[in-house]
Design an enzyme around this catalytic site. Structure first.
Site, PDB file in Angstrom:
ATOM      1  N   LEU A 119      -1.950   5.253  -2.692  1.00 55.17           N
ATOM      2  CA  LEU A 119      -3.046   6.390  -2.308  1.00 55.17           C
ATOM      3  C   LEU A 119      -2.241   7.576  -2.204  1.00 55.17           C
ATOM      4  O   LEU A 119      -1.113   7.465  -1.594  1.00 55.17           O
ATOM      5  CB  LEU A 119      -3.485   5.875  -1.050  1.00 55.17           C
ATOM      6  CG  LEU A 119      -4.168   6.928   0.047  1.00 55.17           C
ATOM      7  CD1 LEU A 119      -5.597   7.275  -0.795  1.00 55.17           C
ATOM      8  CD2 LEU A 119      -4.513   6.153   1.444  1.00 55.17           C
ATOM      9  N   ILE A 171       0.788  -1.007  -0.170  1.00 55.48           N
ATOM     10  CA  ILE A 171      -0.002   0.056  -0.239  1.00 55.48           C
ATOM     11  C   ILE A 171       0.912   1.353   0.096  1.00 55.48           C
ATOM     12  O   ILE A 171       1.126   1.841   0.876  1.00 55.48           O
ATOM     13  CB  ILE A 171      -0.898  -0.151   1.498  1.00 55.48           C
ATOM     14  CG1 ILE A 171      -1.632  -1.418   1.341  1.00 55.48           C
ATOM     15  CG2 ILE A 171      -1.817   1.302   1.165  1.00 55.48           C
ATOM     16  CD1 ILE A 171      -2.733  -1.480   2.509  1.00 55.48           C
ATOM     17  N   PRO A 172       1.414   1.500  -1.106  1.00 56.14           N
ATOM     18  CA  PRO A 172       2.411   2.755  -1.288  1.00 56.14           C
ATOM     19  C   PRO A 172       1.401   4.046  -1.183  1.00 56.14           C
ATOM     20  O   PRO A 172       0.469   4.011  -1.521  1.00 56.14           O
ATOM     21  CB  PRO A 172       2.936   2.776  -2.657  1.00 56.14           C
ATOM     22  CG  PRO A 172       2.685   1.451  -3.157  1.00 56.14           C
ATOM     23  CD  PRO A 172       1.477   0.966  -2.453  1.00 56.14           C
ATOM     24  N   HIS A 173       1.850   4.893  -0.394  1.00 52.22           N
ATOM     25  CA  HIS A 173       0.981   6.079  -0.085  1.00 52.22           C
ATOM     26  C   HIS A 173       1.894   7.219   0.114  1.00 52.22           C
ATOM     27  O   HIS A 173       3.129   7.339   0.629  1.00 52.22           O
ATOM     28  CB  HIS A 173       0.093   5.883   1.060  1.00 52.22           C
ATOM     29  CG  HIS A 173       0.394   5.338   2.417  1.00 52.22           C
ATOM     30  ND1 HIS A 173       0.998   4.104   2.634  1.00 52.22           N
ATOM     31  CD2 HIS A 173       1.071   6.159   3.524  1.00 52.22           C
ATOM     32  CE1 HIS A 173       1.566   4.029   3.880  1.00 52.22           C
ATOM     33  NE2 HIS A 173       1.493   5.059   4.631  1.00 52.22           N
ATOM     34  N   GLY A 174       1.360   8.518   0.016  1.00 50.50           N
ATOM     35  CA  GLY A 174       2.030   9.614   0.269  1.00 50.50           C
ATOM     36  C   GLY A 174       0.973  10.951   0.516  1.00 50.50           C
ATOM     37  O   GLY A 174      -0.215  10.724   0.412  1.00 50.50           O
TER      38      GLY A 174
END
Length: 157
Positions: A103, A65-68
């Site tokens: 996300l 779940i890469p997110h920033g």
């Protein structure tokens, strides 16, 4: 906010070919930029990489779940990719990743960001659901599965 509020069918893709984690993050930034208000692909990529440098967003079980966050974003956006071949993502179980939900949210979305991540962790914590995602024949079927899961679960606050 529902997870599906972040997606469009165009940002749900099956059988994506990628060469590794860096290239995957580039592809995710491109997909997220298609739905982002106020932030470009490069800014999103930098945000995803900055978070990834703090520690892998790989959850285990072949999921990441890469997110920033971005100060220029007006609203949150997401993208879901099922990879044709898993890639190493430094997950805690050392299993390569083939299911990826990315996300990016406005910097001011601290609480919403945490709630969305919790919902994603819950979603991908279901072994049967992960299996169904891996068996879906195409992008439309993936989107339908994500919609079905969301209809059975409450929205994030």
């Amino acid at each position: 906010m529902h997870l599906l509020d972040l997606l469009s069918p165009a940002r749900v893709r099956a059988n994506v070919v990628t060469s590794g984690k860096k290239r995957l993050l580039e592809q995710l930034a491109g997909a997220l930029a298609e739905g982002a208000d106020g932030e470009g692909e490069r800014g999103i990529y930098d945000s995803l990489c900055s978070r990834e440098r703090l520690g892998s967003t790989g959850l285990g079980h072949g999921v990441a779940i890469p997110h920033g966050r971005s100060p220029r974003l007006v609203s949150a956006t997401g993208a879901f990719l099922r990879l044709s071949e898993p890639v190493d993502f430094n997950a805690p179980d050392a299993r390569p990743v083939d299911l990826v939900f990315a996300l990016v949210v406005p910097e001011t979305y601290a609480q919403q960001h945490l709630m969305l991540l919790a919902n994603l962790a819950e979603m991908f914590g279901e072994e049967d659901f992960r299996t169904r995602l891996r068996q879906a024949p195409d992008s439309a079927a993936l989107y339908a599965l994500l919609s079905e899961w969301q209809s059975r679960h409450p929205a994030a606050a």
